[in-house]
Design a protein around this motif. Sequence first.
Motif, PDB file in Angstrom:
ATOM      1  N   LEU A 187       9.072  -6.129 -22.063  1.00 16.49           N
ATOM      2  CA  LEU A 187       9.025  -6.979 -20.870  1.00 16.49           C
ATOM      3  C   LEU A 187       8.027  -8.129 -20.999  1.00 16.49           C
ATOM      4  N   TYR A 188       6.925  -7.907 -21.743  1.00 14.90           N
ATOM      5  CA  TYR A 188       5.816  -8.867 -21.649  1.00 14.90           C
ATOM      6  C   TYR A 188       5.311  -9.424 -22.987  1.00 14.90           C
ATOM      7  N   ASP A 196      16.506  -8.367 -28.257  1.00 11.39           N
ATOM      8  CA  ASP A 196      16.152  -7.932 -26.902  1.00 11.39           C
ATOM      9  C   ASP A 196      17.346  -8.133 -25.968  1.00 11.39           C
ATOM     10  N   LEU A 197      17.652  -7.102 -25.205  1.00 11.51           N
ATOM     11  CA  LEU A 197      18.704  -7.179 -24.191  1.00 11.51           C
ATOM     12  C   LEU A 197      18.104  -6.850 -22.844  1.00 11.51           C
ATOM     13  N   LYS A 198      18.445  -7.636 -21.834  1.00  9.04           N
ATOM     14  CA  LYS A 198      17.995  -7.317 -20.472  1.00  9.04           C
ATOM     15  C   LYS A 198      19.189  -7.419 -19.533  1.00  9.04           C
ATOM     16  N   TRP A 199      19.285  -6.444 -18.673  1.00 10.79           N
ATOM     17  CA  TRP A 199      20.399  -6.408 -17.725  1.00 10.79           C
ATOM     18  C   TRP A 199      19.854  -6.467 -16.300  1.00 10.79           C
ATOM     19  N   SER A 200      20.169  -7.548 -15.606  1.00  8.60           N
ATOM     20  CA  SER A 200      19.823  -7.653 -14.190  1.00  8.60           C
ATOM     21  C   SER A 200      20.905  -6.899 -13.423  1.00  8.60           C
ATOM     22  N   THR A 201      20.590  -5.702 -12.997  1.00  7.86           N
ATOM     23  CA  THR A 201      21.590  -4.814 -12.410  1.00  7.86           C
ATOM     24  C   THR A 201      22.046  -5.335 -11.034  1.00  7.86           C
ATOM     25  N   PRO A 202      23.161  -4.824 -10.535  1.00  5.14           N
ATOM     26  CA  PRO A 202      23.612  -5.237  -9.191  1.00  5.14           C
ATOM     27  C   PRO A 202      22.584  -4.922  -8.103  1.00  5.14           C
ATOM     28  N   LEU A 203      21.725  -3.934  -8.349  1.00  3.39           N
ATOM     29  CA  LEU A 203      20.657  -3.648  -7.380  1.00  3.39           C
ATOM     30  C   LEU A 203      19.592  -4.731  -7.524  1.00  3.39           C
ATOM     31  N   ASP A 204      19.478  -5.592  -6.505  1.00  8.30           N
ATOM     32  CA  ASP A 204      18.596  -6.755  -6.590  1.00  8.30           C
ATOM     33  C   ASP A 204      17.172  -6.354  -6.951  1.00  8.30           C
ATOM     34  N   GLY A 205      16.619  -6.970  -7.986  1.00  4.58           N
ATOM     35  CA  GLY A 205      15.246  -6.704  -8.395  1.00  4.58           C
ATOM     36  C   GLY A 205      15.104  -5.693  -9.502  1.00  4.58           C
ATOM     37  N   LEU A 206      16.181  -4.962  -9.816  1.00  6.86           N
ATOM     38  CA  LEU A 206      16.110  -3.936 -10.865  1.00  6.86           C
ATOM     39  C   LEU A 206      16.615  -4.501 -12.184  1.00  6.86           C
ATOM     40  N   VAL A 259      12.096  -0.714 -17.989  1.00  6.54           N
ATOM     41  CA  VAL A 259      12.650  -0.821 -16.642  1.00  6.54           C
ATOM     42  C   VAL A 259      11.630  -1.548 -15.763  1.00  6.54           C
ATOM     43  N   GLU A 260      12.124  -2.468 -14.956  1.00 11.40           N
ATOM     44  CA  GLU A 260      11.244  -3.195 -14.024  1.00 11.40           C
ATOM     45  C   GLU A 260      11.968  -3.315 -12.685  1.00 11.40           C
ATOM     46  N   PHE A 261      11.230  -3.049 -11.616  1.00 11.34           N
ATOM     47  CA  PHE A 261      11.825  -3.148 -10.277  1.00 11.34           C
ATOM     48  C   PHE A 261      10.897  -3.976  -9.398  1.00 11.34           C
ATOM     49  N   VAL A 262      11.445  -5.077  -8.903  1.00  9.66           N
ATOM     50  CA  VAL A 262      10.675  -5.963  -8.020  1.00  9.66           C
ATOM     51  C   VAL A 262      11.264  -5.867  -6.621  1.00  9.66           C
ATOM     52  N   TYR A 263      10.439  -5.438  -5.678  1.00  6.82           N
ATOM     53  CA  TYR A 263      10.891  -5.322  -4.296  1.00  6.82           C
ATOM     54  C   TYR A 263       9.857  -6.003  -3.412  1.00  6.82           C
ATOM     55  N   GLY A 264      10.181  -7.212  -2.972  1.00  2.00           N
ATOM     56  CA  GLY A 264       9.227  -7.969  -2.176  1.00  2.00           C
ATOM     57  C   GLY A 264       7.941  -8.199  -2.966  1.00  2.00           C
ATOM     58  N   ASP A 265       6.823  -7.774  -2.417  1.00  2.00           N
ATOM     59  CA  ASP A 265       5.530  -7.975  -3.071  1.00  2.00           C
ATOM     60  C   ASP A 265       5.180  -6.868  -4.053  1.00  2.00           C
ATOM     61  N   GLU A 302       3.865   6.647 -30.931  1.00  2.00           N
ATOM     62  CA  GLU A 302       4.659   6.802 -29.718  1.00  2.00           C
ATOM     63  C   GLU A 302       3.809   6.372 -28.524  1.00  2.00           C
ATOM     64  N   GLY A 303       4.426   5.719 -27.554  1.00  2.00           N
ATOM     65  CA  GLY A 303       3.644   5.323 -26.393  1.00  2.00           C
ATOM     66  C   GLY A 303       4.506   4.986 -25.194  1.00  2.00           C
ATOM     67  N   TYR A 304       3.923   5.107 -24.020  1.00  2.00           N
ATOM     68  CA  TYR A 304       4.618   4.740 -22.806  1.00  2.00           C
ATOM     69  C   TYR A 304       3.604   4.484 -21.690  1.00  2.00           C
ATOM     70  N   TYR A 305       4.078   3.821 -20.653  1.00  2.00           N
ATOM     71  CA  TYR A 305       3.188   3.540 -19.525  1.00  2.00           C
ATOM     72  C   TYR A 305       3.984   3.441 -18.231  1.00  2.00           C
ATOM     73  N   PHE A 306       3.278   3.586 -17.132  1.00  2.00           N
ATOM     74  CA  PHE A 306       3.824   3.372 -15.794  1.00  2.00           C
ATOM     75  C   PHE A 306       2.905   2.378 -15.101  1.00  2.00           C
ATOM     76  N   LEU A 307       3.484   1.338 -14.535  1.00  2.00           N
ATOM     77  CA  LEU A 307       2.678   0.248 -13.953  1.00  2.00           C
ATOM     78  C   LEU A 307       3.157  -0.064 -12.535  1.00  2.00           C
ATOM     79  N   ALA A 308       2.218  -0.377 -11.665  1.00  2.00           N
ATOM     80  CA  ALA A 308       2.556  -0.829 -10.313  1.00  2.00           C
ATOM     81  C   ALA A 308       1.597  -1.942  -9.915  1.00  2.00           C
ATOM     82  N   SER A 309       2.129  -2.957  -9.247  1.00  2.00           N
ATOM     83  CA  SER A 309       1.245  -3.996  -8.710  1.00  2.00           C
ATOM     84  C   SER A 309       1.765  -4.424  -7.344  1.00  2.00           C
TER      85      SER A 309
END
Lengths: 382, 138
Positions: free
Chosen positions: A118-119, A205-215, A249-255, A283-290
């Motif tokens: 993503l970044y 890199d492949l990114k899919w903007s799903t029908p669910l807005d922001g996902l 995976v990234e989900f943007v909902y309002g702020d 191996e690595g993974y993370y969970f992020l929220a802002s």
Amino acid sequence: MKKFILATIFICFATTAAAFDMESIQIHGFLSQGYLKSDTNDALFADTSSNGTFEFNEFGLNIVSQVNDDLRVGIQLLSRDMGDIGNNEVEIDWAYGDYNYRNWLGLRAGKMKTPYGLYNQSRDIDAARTCILLPSSIYSEGFRESISTTIGIGAYGELPGGVEYQAVYGTTQLKEDEGIANIMGGLMGVSGFSDSSVDWAYAGDLKWSTPLDGLTLGTSTLGYKASLSSDTPVHFDLDFEAESYIASVEFVYGDLTLASEYQILTVDYTISAFNVDDKLDFEGYYFLASYRINDWLEVGTYYNIEYTDKDDRDGDRYKEKGEPAAKAWKKDFALTTRFDINDNMVFKLEGHLMDGLATVEYDAEDPDDDWYMLAAKVTFSF
Amino acid sequence: MKKIAICFIIVMALFVGIASADTVIICNPGVQETEIPPKELQKIFLGKMTKWSDNSRINIVVLKDPDQHKLFLKSYIHRTYSQWKSHWKKMVFTGKGVKPKQFDDTGAYLAYIASTPGTVGYIDAGLAKDTVKILNVK
């Protein structure tokens, strides 16, 4: 000398307090200065534990021209310092031509930011995210030099159904005294490489903007074949192939922004002079929220986990060698606050609660695997 | 239960309609499109879709007025102002796009759209003039 030239150019443009824009030409820049302080161990290739360090900055300046409807060309100079890495040498961060044939196909040639996760492409742009330090399980500073840019050719486009693709092929950078050379050397007990070379490198890199807005769902892959040479104690070549995969995976909902990524990175290496043929499985993974609270305040947090060997998460191999088992992992719980002073200035303050000694310099006499780090950074951009 | 659901949908539709109705999408009269799907409009203003259907370049312009700009972002792009800024910083500092031109003055903004081929922007519905074309978003 080069750094003074860059700083002078930056100041000249920055004092206008606005980007230079002459219809088809734009000039933009950024300047970040940070401070790092840890309580015990040294992290990020810097002496963070004693008095902290200011060897943590980035300066960038770019010029881009939209030559015609199809062609855009541009170049960005970058100077950065992170402890032993960078040391404010001015280098070309990216410089490429972009031929946009159709919405579904564009071609690029030159030095490009590598599409990965993503970044990765925006990892040096502090003002574009909430946290100061990106989760190191995916965006390791140790691997940065080899995954940051690709010199070669690339293709990109928007496909039906909200699918966006990017692919690059060519070569990448590897420095014999930085990043992955230090990591590989440290893991294998080898210090000091005198030469480096890269045979090939690719990324997709492949990114899919799903029908669910922001996902947005994404997946990336990256690989390169390279070698490092050492003359200590005798001449030998360390040949290796790195290959990695990310699910995003990234989900943007309002702020609110939520994101998570998982990566597997395999490095197959041989030292023919010593009959060594082995591999490393990171191996690595993370969970992020802002969350953006108002126009000037944003808060964020992430939990990051990384293992130097996914088949030895408890560090048994290190224990057998008489080393701390905690060298096998690093778990990082981070809390960030971002203050937008105005459209051109951002200040951030970040705390890290760490567990583990992976890719960390520690006191061998008294290893401490529970430690803390503070990061602060101010960024100007125009 | 079914009636409540229908009422809710109608109220939400009215609300969205009112929010979007205050701002309209306008473009240069030479643009062939007369309507555009909402998803494509998002891609255009995020710099991901850069060509019209005749393969001419899309040129984005925005207003500096924060209230109008935020209303547009919320109604059509589904992004907050800070997300918009961050997105375009990523585009600009990776060389993937040129930042949309901003205008303080509504008159100069409308004149620029009217005279510059391929340009698209937005404006308060009451301020749209005949010199620009309104793009229906559906």
